[in-house]
Motif scaffolding. Structure first.
Motif, PDB file in Angstrom:
ATOM      1  N   THR A 118      55.750 -43.611 100.382  1.00 57.20           N
ATOM      2  CA  THR A 118      56.005 -44.988 100.967  1.00 57.20           C
ATOM      3  C   THR A 118      54.735 -45.490 101.336  1.00 57.20           C
ATOM      4  N   LEU A 119      53.471 -44.996 101.144  1.00 58.22           N
ATOM      5  CA  LEU A 119      52.099 -45.562 101.273  1.00 58.22           C
ATOM      6  C   LEU A 119      51.775 -46.794 100.040  1.00 58.22           C
ATOM      7  N   LEU A 120      52.433 -46.519  99.272  1.00 59.11           N
ATOM      8  CA  LEU A 120      52.172 -47.230  97.882  1.00 59.11           C
ATOM      9  C   LEU A 120      52.883 -48.503  97.773  1.00 59.11           C
ATOM     10  N   GLN A 121      53.753 -48.711  98.458  1.00 60.49           N
ATOM     11  CA  GLN A 121      54.677 -50.095  98.585  1.00 60.49           C
ATOM     12  C   GLN A 121      54.958 -50.394  99.998  1.00 60.49           C
ATOM     13  N   ILE A 122      53.887 -50.332 100.808  1.00 62.43           N
ATOM     14  CA  ILE A 122      53.844 -50.600 102.461  1.00 62.43           C
ATOM     15  C   ILE A 122      54.534 -51.939 102.700  1.00 62.43           C
ATOM     16  N   MET A 123      54.244 -52.800 101.821  1.00 62.38           N
ATOM     17  CA  MET A 123      54.834 -54.354 102.245  1.00 62.38           C
ATOM     18  C   MET A 123      56.355 -54.565 101.539  1.00 62.38           C
ATOM     19  N   HIS A 124      56.771 -53.324 101.085  1.00 59.33           N
ATOM     20  CA  HIS A 124      58.268 -53.758 100.648  1.00 59.33           C
ATOM     21  C   HIS A 124      59.222 -52.527 101.208  1.00 59.33           C
ATOM     22  N   GLY A 125      58.522 -51.997 102.156  1.00 59.58           N
ATOM     23  CA  GLY A 125      59.356 -50.779 102.978  1.00 59.58           C
ATOM     24  C   GLY A 125      60.037 -49.810 101.822  1.00 59.58           C
ATOM     25  N   ASP A 126      61.398 -50.054 102.314  1.00 58.82           N
ATOM     26  CA  ASP A 126      62.252 -48.901 101.656  1.00 58.82           C
ATOM     27  C   ASP A 126      62.957 -49.442 100.589  1.00 58.82           C
ATOM     28  N   ALA A 127      62.563 -50.511 100.015  1.00 55.38           N
ATOM     29  CA  ALA A 127      63.263 -51.271  98.923  1.00 55.38           C
ATOM     30  C   ALA A 127      63.168 -50.206  97.567  1.00 55.38           C
ATOM     31  N   GLN A 128      64.195 -50.322  96.724  1.00 61.20           N
ATOM     32  CA  GLN A 128      64.309 -49.305  95.541  1.00 61.20           C
ATOM     33  C   GLN A 128      63.189 -50.074  94.661  1.00 61.20           C
ATOM     34  N   CYS A 129      62.209 -49.814  94.129  1.00 61.21           N
ATOM     35  CA  CYS A 129      61.314 -49.962  93.319  1.00 61.21           C
ATOM     36  C   CYS A 129      60.835 -49.299  92.077  1.00 61.21           C
ATOM     37  N   PRO A 160      42.855 -35.240 103.879  1.00 58.59           N
ATOM     38  CA  PRO A 160      44.234 -35.346 104.108  1.00 58.59           C
ATOM     39  C   PRO A 160      44.970 -36.057 105.148  1.00 58.59           C
ATOM     40  N   ARG A 161      43.986 -36.569 105.974  1.00 64.95           N
ATOM     41  CA  ARG A 161      44.349 -37.260 107.273  1.00 64.95           C
ATOM     42  C   ARG A 161      43.829 -38.556 107.201  1.00 64.95           C
ATOM     43  N   VAL A 162      43.033 -38.955 106.196  1.00 66.85           N
ATOM     44  CA  VAL A 162      42.432 -40.347 106.227  1.00 66.85           C
ATOM     45  C   VAL A 162      42.508 -40.984 104.889  1.00 66.85           C
ATOM     46  N   VAL A 163      43.149 -42.257 104.751  1.00 65.27           N
ATOM     47  CA  VAL A 163      43.312 -42.942 103.460  1.00 65.27           C
ATOM     48  C   VAL A 163      42.908 -44.373 103.615  1.00 65.27           C
ATOM     49  N   ASN A 164      42.417 -45.138 102.438  1.00 70.67           N
ATOM     50  CA  ASN A 164      42.236 -46.256 102.415  1.00 70.67           C
ATOM     51  C   ASN A 164      43.138 -47.042 101.540  1.00 70.67           C
ATOM     52  N   ILE A 165      43.918 -48.050 102.010  1.00 73.35           N
ATOM     53  CA  ILE A 165      45.074 -48.662 101.023  1.00 73.35           C
ATOM     54  C   ILE A 165      44.547 -50.062 100.562  1.00 73.35           C
ATOM     55  N   ASP A 166      44.743 -50.692  99.608  1.00 71.07           N
ATOM     56  CA  ASP A 166      44.240 -51.808  99.181  1.00 71.07           C
ATOM     57  C   ASP A 166      45.615 -52.355  98.280  1.00 71.07           C
ATOM     58  N   THR A 167      46.631 -53.341  99.052  1.00 71.26           N
ATOM     59  CA  THR A 167      47.852 -53.780  98.205  1.00 71.26           C
ATOM     60  C   THR A 167      47.814 -55.143  98.129  1.00 71.26           C
ATOM     61  N   GLN A 168      48.284 -55.657  96.971  1.00 69.20           N
ATOM     62  CA  GLN A 168      48.794 -56.991  96.893  1.00 69.20           C
ATOM     63  C   GLN A 168      49.696 -57.366  96.097  1.00 69.20           C
ATOM     64  N   GLY A 169      50.514 -58.550  96.269  1.00 75.32           N
ATOM     65  CA  GLY A 169      51.606 -58.832  95.347  1.00 75.32           C
ATOM     66  C   GLY A 169      52.455 -59.876  95.907  1.00 75.32           C
ATOM     67  N   VAL A 170      53.503 -59.880  95.778  1.00 75.49           N
ATOM     68  CA  VAL A 170      54.524 -60.882  96.380  1.00 75.49           C
ATOM     69  C   VAL A 170      55.760 -60.205  97.083  1.00 75.49           C
ATOM     70  N   ALA A 171      56.126 -60.442  98.256  1.00 72.52           N
ATOM     71  CA  ALA A 171      57.123 -59.832  99.014  1.00 72.52           C
ATOM     72  C   ALA A 171      58.128 -60.909  99.433  1.00 72.52           C
ATOM     73  N   GLY A 231      59.146 -63.634  98.071  1.00 69.26           N
ATOM     74  CA  GLY A 231      58.530 -64.882  97.785  1.00 69.26           C
ATOM     75  C   GLY A 231      57.408 -65.338  98.374  1.00 69.26           C
ATOM     76  N   ALA A 232      56.700 -64.509  98.860  1.00 62.59           N
ATOM     77  CA  ALA A 232      55.529 -64.790  99.811  1.00 62.59           C
ATOM     78  C   ALA A 232      54.349 -63.725  99.252  1.00 62.59           C
ATOM     79  N   PRO A 233      53.175 -64.437  98.927  1.00 63.44           N
ATOM     80  CA  PRO A 233      51.996 -63.382  98.249  1.00 63.44           C
ATOM     81  C   PRO A 233      51.559 -62.846  99.698  1.00 63.44           C
ATOM     82  N   PHE A 234      50.953 -61.830  99.353  1.00 61.20           N
ATOM     83  CA  PHE A 234      50.296 -60.976 100.317  1.00 61.20           C
ATOM     84  C   PHE A 234      49.084 -59.999  99.649  1.00 61.20           C
ATOM     85  N   ALA A 235      47.977 -59.824 100.508  1.00 58.12           N
ATOM     86  CA  ALA A 235      46.928 -59.253 100.009  1.00 58.12           C
ATOM     87  C   ALA A 235      46.595 -58.488 101.242  1.00 58.12           C
TER      88      ALA A 235
END
Length: 134
Positions: A61-72, A105-116, A118-122
């Motif tokens: 789920t960390l891979l698609q944070i901005m899209h939540g539970d959407a089926q991707c 195993p307890r610390v990550v850094n996530i960089d995500t960008q795209g469109v959710a 209809g709106a862009p995000f980074a």
């Protein structure tokens, strides 16, 4: 006999073509690095210091944070021992590209960008496990 020789190369060629061009994107990330993350309550802090909490049962789920539970549909672009980059598409919801670096195993850094929707995000997040899910 001649017929078989002509058919087999044709069938083999078609199967190779379909296998190369029609290979489906991986559904559900097959990213080995995510398997090292501890499940539980996580805190995600963005670049502005805003914090959100989530109960991490599935590290994918960390891979698609901005899209939540959407089926991707996910396409793994890079998968290493402590990092991964995926590109994903969520029909009717948008798309994105996420790079996750696992410090521990307890610390990550996530960089995500795209469109959710209809709106862009980074966004960039630092994630830390803070305990068990309540």
């Amino acid at each position: 006999m001649v017929f078989r020789r002509m058919v087999r190369p044709g069938i083999v060629g078609a199967l190779l073509l379909l296998g190369a061009a029609g290979a489906p994107a991986q559904r559900g990330p097959a990213v080995g690095a995510l398997g090292t993350l501890e499940r539980g309550e996580w805190q995600l802090k963005d670049g502005e210091g805003e914090v959100r909490k989530l109960c991490l049962r599935n590290p994918g789920t960390l891979l698609q944070i901005m899209h939540g539970d959407a089926q991707c549909e996910h396409f793994v672009m890079e998968s290493a021992k402590s990092s991964a980059t995926i590109r994903y598409t969520c029909p009717s919801h948008g798309h994105g590209r996420t790079t996750i670096s696992i410090d521990t195993p307890r610390v990550v850094n996530i960089d995500t960008q795209g469109v959710a929707n209809g709106a862009p995000f980074a966004e960039k997040f630092e994630g830390r496990r803070i305990g068990v899910c309540s």
